[in-house]
Every structure is written in C-alpha cells, then in structure tokens.
Design an enzyme around this catalytic site. Sequence first.
Site, PDB file in Angstrom:
ATOM      1  N   GLU A 140      -3.462   1.156  45.580  1.00 17.27           N
ATOM      2  CA  GLU A 140      -4.783   1.382  45.292  1.00 17.27           C
ATOM      3  C   GLU A 140      -5.327   2.754  45.755  1.00 17.27           C
ATOM      4  OE1 GLU A 140      -6.557  -0.611  43.728  1.00 17.27           O
ATOM      5  OE2 GLU A 140      -4.908  -2.394  43.624  1.00 17.27           O
ATOM      6  N   ASP A 208       2.312   2.841  40.768  1.00 19.38           N
ATOM      7  CA  ASP A 208       3.455   2.206  41.545  1.00 19.38           C
ATOM      8  C   ASP A 208       4.215   3.426  42.108  1.00 19.38           C
ATOM      9  OD1 ASP A 208       2.659  -0.144  40.973  1.00 19.38           O
ATOM     10  OD2 ASP A 208       3.978  -0.427  38.961  1.00 19.38           O
TER      11      ASP A 208
END
Length: 488
Positions: A140, A208
């Site tokens: 995040e 990611d």
Amino acid sequence: MFNKKPLLISITLTIIIAKLFTFDVKASEQNNKNKLPEIGISGFSVLSLDKERQIGEAMMRQLRATQPIIQDPVLTEYINHLGNQLVKNAQDVNYAFEFFLINNNELNAFAFFGGHVGIHSGLLTTAENESELASVIAHEISHVTQRHLARRLESQSNSQALNMAGLVSGILIALVNPTVGMAALSASMAASQQASINYTRSNEKEADRVGIALLANSNFDPQGAPSFFAKMSEKYRYASKPPAMLLTHPLPESRIADARQRAHQFPVKQLSPNLSFELAKARIKARYQSTPSDNIANFKQQLQKQSYSLPAAANYGLALSYFENKDFKQAKDLLEFLLKTDKNNLFYIDALTDVYLALKMNDAALTMLSELSLLMPNNQVISLNYGNALLESGDYEHAASVLQDFLIISPGNYIAYDLLTTVYRKQGKKGLMHITKAEVYALLGAYNKAVDELQTSYDFVEEQPLLQKRIKARILQLQEQENKLKRL
C-alpha cells in the site's frame, strides 16, 4: 476503552472532493489538448502534491466520521511504528504517512491521497507473522509513492472525457467497502473499462515489485508477500464471496508466481516471532472479536496446548478477555505478572490502567503513569491513559494540563480532544468545553458544526477578550479550510 462508534456526518466533503477533481481534469484537458502524448505518466498534470495532500486530509476526516476506525492508542502506536519502519526505507516519499486500523473482520487494506493507509483489523489477525502483515502495508505504501490513484485519473482524462466527479466520488467507497463501491466505480468507467482494468493490473505489478524490495530493505522476510498471497489464494479459491481485498487487489496465479520469483532475489530472513505483533493480534481478538467467554476459552486452550507463537501474547489475550468479562481480579494478576517481565511495555501498561480504574485502584494507576510520563513524555499511550486516569480520579486541573501539553505535540489527536471536552464539562468550563468539542467536529470534517460550537463558546468567555479573539480567528480558519477546498 477509547474506541467509539463514528458520528454520521454529511457527505459534503465527498461532493467537494469530486468538484476538485472535475476542475483539475477540465483544466488539464484545456492545457494539454495540443501536446503530444507522454509515455511516462506521473499523475502531476491532474493532481499536484499539494492538492493531493489537501484531498487526502479531507478524505481522512470523512473516514473518521463514517467508518469504525479503531481509536485505540496502543494499536495506533503499533501500526504507525510498523508502517514508518517501512516508510523510512521507501523512495519518493513526499509527505508524512498516517496508518490507521478499521474495526472490520474482512481482509482489506487500502491507500489514498496524501499518504493515508487503512488496514482492516481482520487482516492483522489473519497474518501469521509480522512479515506477512508488513508485506501488505509495503504494497500500500508503494501505491502511494508511485502515485497510482493520480496516475489512474490522468489515464482516464487522457483517454476520453469521462464523468470524473462520479469516478472520484466512488473511489473512497470502493477502497473501504469494495462490494458496494465497485458498482459506483464501474458505472463511471464503463466507457473505458478494459483500459482501466489493464492500468490497474499494471499498478498492482508495480506495487508488488516496489513493495517486496521495500520489505526486504526494511529487515522483514521478503517471503512474507508470496506467503500471504498464496494463503489468500488457497483459502478463497472456491469461495462464492472473495474477501474485499481481492476485489481491489486481484490475485491471479501469475501474480503469485511473480511475487515468489521477486522474493527469491533477496536473502531469506529467519525472524523470531515479534512480540508487539503478537500482542496487537491478541488485543484485537480479545477486544474486537467474538465474546469474552469464548475468548477466555480460546486463550486458555492455547496456553494448555502451547499452540501459541509467544506465551506472553496468549497470557495477555487471556487477561484482556478476563477484563472484558469483568473478571478484573484475574486480569490484574496476569497483567502485573507480565509487566514485571517487561516494565515499559505499552500494551501491558494500557491494559493494567483500565483494570486499576475498574477496581477503583486509582492511586495505583496514577503512581504507575506519573513515573512513566517522566520517562516517556508526550507518548500517546502514556499521556492519554494518564489524562483519563486523572479524569476518573477527579483531578480535573491536572488532567487538563496533561492533555493540553500532549495536544501541543499532537494537535490532531481525536481522543485527546474528546477527553479534554469531558474534563472541561466536569469543571463547568462551558466556553472551553465548546471550543474543544469544535475541534472534535473539525477532525470529522463537520466544519459547520465546529463553527457553531465556537460561536456558542464565545458568549461563555466574555471576561476573556484574548480568548474571544482566538475563537474568532479559529472560526475564520475553519471557514477558510472549507472554502479553500471549494476554490481549488
């Protein structure tokens, strides 16, 4: 004891935020209609960093008003410490981050403008170790540092003139409650749905990549990311209703494989169980999940079968469960034992304060907290518990002093203003009570109610002309904050 249900405040802020984006997009279209397209999209033409920060603060106020944010100083301290461990190793950090927990058992986490990251409590209790939880937070953080929301808006504005107001008004709902919000988003993005999906997949891949590197560079186990991905994929492979997190963060097999491959590029870290993580997990289970009697049985079973990561966390969960079940004496014995083994542990101190106050052992609570306040001045756990203990003991002047000092360091603390409002009410200081109540409303984005409280306070401080001037100045400041959003 501090967590309260949120007040239901008007959705005016959502409308203002939507108008903000509408203006920015129209201006962007006018300024860029004759420019050649750029391959690298940064998001700055739609949304400057300053505007992003302002909108993020407005969204955060709306969340405080409408969502069950866990107002728990111990958990707030923990999740922000963990988040900032990662932030200090991140690239392209443009502002201070704020991490917060929402009392929701669904698996979800989300980030939005201005460095705000929300984590559902169910995510913390599902993670098996701190590296798994940190992997989600790192992901995040990467969405924020890569400015994915702003870039997504720019992608939409560059492709065709969509209803940006409708798009933005659905963003916050979709992040917090995807099962409701995704419908609002899809209605606004129907015209370019496939492009939006592809762009979102690109965001996830980038988050990611950046997130796993951030995880490794922050001394967590990089295998935490693929481990948590695989766990979620397996658990919800045949589920008719996937968790909220998989609606905003799709998890195809290729993504899990990529995560494994990226994690293997870093050395494996064999980390011992983290006490703070295990205590936070036990605290959420004992205070926010199931019933006290069930929790007592579960923690007792963990201790009997030694099916715990750390015995201290299981004992702590049992003590909190005793407290919730009003078995205060048993909770006291366990917590005092734990505190002897780790005398400055904030988890134990906070819980033991509650127990002492419940047993009317106010002097014991005040002695413990006064000593710790010298050791850890203006720590939010110590200051808020000390202020509350003084309030419960009837020492209102000292309580007000502790809370006022803390608010100088942490001017946006909701709990401190709420406690101080109660202190002033107990003292009969109506003017000051309305002033601090106004700050509570301001933190919820209810500017009109905040101004009303300040105007009410004005008549109660007639003999304090300096304070009246401060009230007038604060009214103008709040009105300007609201008008500034509209003018943007």
